[in-house]
Design a protein around this motif. Sequence first.
Motif, PDB file in Angstrom:
ATOM      1  N   HIS A   1      -2.586 -37.464 -35.692  1.00  0.00           N
ATOM      2  CA  HIS A   1      -1.196 -37.007 -35.769  1.00  0.00           C
ATOM      3  C   HIS A   1      -0.210 -37.853 -34.977  1.00  0.00           C
ATOM      4  O   HIS A   1       0.918 -38.060 -35.445  1.00  0.00           O
ATOM      5  N   PRO A   2      -0.558 -38.438 -33.819  1.00  0.00           N
ATOM      6  CA  PRO A   2       0.444 -39.268 -33.142  1.00  0.00           C
ATOM      7  C   PRO A   2       0.782 -40.560 -33.902  1.00  0.00           C
ATOM      8  O   PRO A   2       1.788 -41.201 -33.629  1.00  0.00           O
ATOM      9  N   ARG A   3      -0.069 -40.921 -34.863  1.00  0.00           N
ATOM     10  CA  ARG A   3       0.132 -42.174 -35.603  1.00  0.00           C
ATOM     11  C   ARG A   3       0.754 -41.972 -36.990  1.00  0.00           C
ATOM     12  O   ARG A   3       0.840 -42.916 -37.769  1.00  0.00           O
ATOM     13  N   LEU A   4       1.146 -40.745 -37.287  1.00  0.00           N
ATOM     14  CA  LEU A   4       1.809 -40.489 -38.572  1.00  0.00           C
ATOM     15  C   LEU A   4       3.236 -41.023 -38.497  1.00  0.00           C
ATOM     16  O   LEU A   4       4.056 -40.529 -37.729  1.00  0.00           O
ATOM     17  N   ASN A   5       3.496 -42.053 -39.272  1.00  0.00           N
ATOM     18  CA  ASN A   5       4.831 -42.638 -39.299  1.00  0.00           C
ATOM     19  C   ASN A   5       5.082 -43.260 -40.670  1.00  0.00           C
ATOM     20  O   ASN A   5       4.177 -43.340 -41.508  1.00  0.00           O
ATOM     21  N   GLU A   6       6.296 -43.669 -40.900  1.00  0.00           N
ATOM     22  CA  GLU A   6       6.679 -44.202 -42.211  1.00  0.00           C
ATOM     23  C   GLU A   6       5.838 -45.411 -42.592  1.00  0.00           C
ATOM     24  O   GLU A   6       5.433 -45.552 -43.755  1.00  0.00           O
ATOM     25  N   LYS A   7       5.536 -46.267 -41.644  1.00  0.00           N
ATOM     26  CA  LYS A   7       4.727 -47.462 -41.935  1.00  0.00           C
ATOM     27  C   LYS A   7       3.354 -47.071 -42.469  1.00  0.00           C
ATOM     28  O   LYS A   7       2.867 -47.661 -43.431  1.00  0.00           O
ATOM     29  N   ARG A   8       2.716 -46.047 -41.850  1.00  0.00           N
ATOM     30  CA  ARG A   8       1.384 -45.613 -42.287  1.00  0.00           C
ATOM     31  C   ARG A   8       1.416 -44.946 -43.663  1.00  0.00           C
ATOM     32  O   ARG A   8       0.401 -44.867 -44.341  1.00  0.00           O
ATOM     33  N   LEU A   9       2.581 -44.446 -44.055  1.00  0.00           N
ATOM     34  CA  LEU A   9       2.696 -43.695 -45.315  1.00  0.00           C
ATOM     35  C   LEU A   9       3.348 -44.502 -46.431  1.00  0.00           C
ATOM     36  O   LEU A   9       3.552 -43.978 -47.525  1.00  0.00           O
ATOM     37  N   LYS A  10       3.661 -45.757 -46.195  1.00  0.00           N
ATOM     38  CA  LYS A  10       4.449 -46.545 -47.149  1.00  0.00           C
ATOM     39  C   LYS A  10       3.814 -46.662 -48.530  1.00  0.00           C
ATOM     40  O   LYS A  10       4.515 -46.809 -49.520  1.00  0.00           O
ATOM     41  N   GLU A  11       2.496 -46.544 -48.627  1.00  0.00           N
ATOM     42  CA  GLU A  11       1.837 -46.669 -49.933  1.00  0.00           C
ATOM     43  C   GLU A  11       1.965 -45.408 -50.792  1.00  0.00           C
ATOM     44  O   GLU A  11       1.623 -45.426 -51.965  1.00  0.00           O
ATOM     45  N   TYR A  12       2.472 -44.326 -50.214  1.00  0.00           N
ATOM     46  CA  TYR A  12       2.596 -43.064 -50.934  1.00  0.00           C
ATOM     47  C   TYR A  12       4.051 -42.800 -51.306  1.00  0.00           C
ATOM     48  O   TYR A  12       4.949 -43.034 -50.508  1.00  0.00           O
ATOM     49  N   SER A  13       4.247 -42.276 -52.510  1.00  0.00           N
ATOM     50  CA  SER A  13       5.605 -41.949 -52.937  1.00  0.00           C
ATOM     51  C   SER A  13       6.155 -40.825 -52.071  1.00  0.00           C
ATOM     52  O   SER A  13       5.401 -40.072 -51.441  1.00  0.00           O
TER      53      SER A  13
END
Length: 130
Positions: free
Chosen positions: A68-80
Amino acid sequence: MTSAVSRIPAADSESALQHFEQLLRFETDCWDVHHALSNERQDFVLVDVRGNELFDAGHIEGAINIPHPRLNEKRLKEYSMETLFIVYCAGPHCNGTEKAAIRLAKLGRPVKKMIGGVTGWIDEGFELAI
């Protein structure tokens, strides 16, 4: 003489309906996740928000690991932006799901928590992958 259970009266049926329907907008359970995974109906990304070591020791098959501390936009960029994220952690004694859900919501991402986490998954008789 009333019990502690009935001392505060139950809500009227309409209020109860609204409350419980609202809960399902925020959470799902182990059975529903298991059913979706087992029947090729996974229309969400299942995220184990525990640390990497705990994930490696056992996780739900099909889950990805993003503590959870690493959830950020960069980590999620592959998902719509419409991708639904289902988050889980160790169990009801852990608030990692709430921390993860807050982060995802702040990023504008749809999110639900899987109640019970790993503890609930095991309690239901489901296995973990290693």
